[in-house]
Design a protein around this motif. Sequence first.
Motif, PDB file in Angstrom:
ATOM      1  N   ASP A 178       0.834  -1.210   0.000  1.00  0.00           N
ATOM      2  CA  ASP A 178       0.000   0.000   0.000  1.00  0.00           C
ATOM      3  C   ASP A 178       0.865   1.256   0.000  1.00  0.00           C
ATOM      4  O   ASP A 178       0.437   2.296  -0.494  1.00  0.00           O
ATOM      5  CB  ASP A 178      -0.921   0.011   1.228  1.00  0.00           C
ATOM      6  CG  ASP A 178      -2.140  -0.884   1.014  1.00  0.00           C
ATOM      7  OD1 ASP A 178      -2.751  -0.778  -0.074  1.00  0.00           O
ATOM      8  OD2 ASP A 178      -2.463  -1.682   1.910  1.00  0.00           O
ATOM      9  N   TYR A 179       2.061   1.149   0.576  1.00  0.00           N
ATOM     10  CA  TYR A 179       2.957   2.299   0.584  1.00  0.00           C
ATOM     11  C   TYR A 179       4.203   1.987  -0.229  1.00  0.00           C
ATOM     12  O   TYR A 179       5.309   1.896   0.301  1.00  0.00           O
ATOM     13  CB  TYR A 179       3.301   2.694   2.028  1.00  0.00           C
ATOM     14  CG  TYR A 179       2.058   3.036   2.808  1.00  0.00           C
ATOM     15  CD1 TYR A 179       1.477   4.295   2.659  1.00  0.00           C
ATOM     16  CD2 TYR A 179       1.437   2.099   3.621  1.00  0.00           C
ATOM     17  CE1 TYR A 179       0.296   4.609   3.327  1.00  0.00           C
ATOM     18  CE2 TYR A 179       0.254   2.410   4.289  1.00  0.00           C
ATOM     19  CZ  TYR A 179      -0.309   3.662   4.139  1.00  0.00           C
ATOM     20  OH  TYR A 179      -1.475   3.967   4.789  1.00  0.00           O
ATOM     21  N   ASN A 206      -4.678   0.947 -14.722  1.00  0.00           N
ATOM     22  CA  ASN A 206      -4.474   0.289 -13.421  1.00  0.00           C
ATOM     23  C   ASN A 206      -5.389   0.878 -12.329  1.00  0.00           C
ATOM     24  O   ASN A 206      -6.026   1.905 -12.532  1.00  0.00           O
ATOM     25  CB  ASN A 206      -2.990   0.399 -13.043  1.00  0.00           C
ATOM     26  CG  ASN A 206      -2.621  -0.442 -11.859  1.00  0.00           C
ATOM     27  OD1 ASN A 206      -3.057  -1.599 -11.741  1.00  0.00           O
ATOM     28  ND2 ASN A 206      -1.846   0.113 -10.942  1.00  0.00           N
ATOM     29  N   LEU A 260     -10.379   0.179  -7.563  1.00  0.00           N
ATOM     30  CA  LEU A 260     -10.961   1.387  -6.953  1.00  0.00           C
ATOM     31  C   LEU A 260     -12.278   1.789  -7.609  1.00  0.00           C
ATOM     32  O   LEU A 260     -12.961   2.693  -7.107  1.00  0.00           O
ATOM     33  CB  LEU A 260      -9.975   2.567  -7.048  1.00  0.00           C
ATOM     34  CG  LEU A 260      -8.668   2.419  -6.266  1.00  0.00           C
ATOM     35  CD1 LEU A 260      -7.778   3.647  -6.477  1.00  0.00           C
ATOM     36  CD2 LEU A 260      -8.947   2.228  -4.766  1.00  0.00           C
ATOM     37  N   LYS A 303      -3.116  -4.365  -6.965  1.00  0.00           N
ATOM     38  CA  LYS A 303      -3.512  -4.668  -5.583  1.00  0.00           C
ATOM     39  C   LYS A 303      -4.207  -6.023  -5.490  1.00  0.00           C
ATOM     40  O   LYS A 303      -3.894  -6.828  -4.630  1.00  0.00           O
ATOM     41  CB  LYS A 303      -4.432  -3.563  -5.070  1.00  0.00           C
ATOM     42  CG  LYS A 303      -4.839  -3.752  -3.631  1.00  0.00           C
ATOM     43  CD  LYS A 303      -5.475  -2.512  -3.058  1.00  0.00           C
ATOM     44  CE  LYS A 303      -5.766  -2.695  -1.588  1.00  0.00           C
ATOM     45  NZ  LYS A 303      -5.967  -1.400  -0.909  1.00  0.00           N
TER      46      LYS A 303
END
Length: 172
Positions: free
Chosen positions: A33-34, A117, A121, A153
Amino acid sequence: LAQQQSAKLVLLGEMGSGKSSLVLRFVKGQFFDYQESTIGAAFLTKPLPEYNVKFEIWDTAGQERYHSLAPMYYRGAAAAIIVYDVTSADSFVRAKNWVKELQRTGNANMIMALAGNKADLVKGDSSSRQVPTEEARAYADEHGLYFVETSAKEATNVDELFEEIAKRLPKA
Ligand code: GTP
Ligand code: MG
């Protein structure tokens, strides 16, 4: 038995669109995530024995100050993946500019793929989507690019993207 061929592959696209995340998902099956912003470029390799190919992957930095380095990485590349973020219209504009640059200065035989990408979301309630799938698909068709929406993800269409490129490589 055919000898395994090396294929130079470059990823280009706006900062934060998820180039490193796609490569890391494909090569190592990981996602962060980071994820740290790439400095200069990163180099990774991945053999695909089923396709008799070893990808030599240049994951470039999207920050504008690195733009002038890009030709070092796309020159001589067999394939390019141009990445944008489906929640960012700006990143799609940037992607189209990369396509223009490659088509102007790159190898005419280069296999090019356009990856929208962060598809995770925009599932269900897609109010955060800024690039309609059909718009990107039409652009890709017009310019001879393979197109797919991906999620680094959730590992959606990531292997498919790289495998499609492997399939399109000229046979050694
Ligand atoms: P630069 O190296 O700066 O050019 O960026 P990049 O294109 O390599 O993007 P990076 O892979 O570093 O991802 C940027 C941010 O987006 C990170 O916080 C990632 O975790 C996140 N991210 C990448 N891919 C996805 C995805 O498919 N879905 C979601 N939700 N987040 C993602
Ligand atoms: Mg990166």
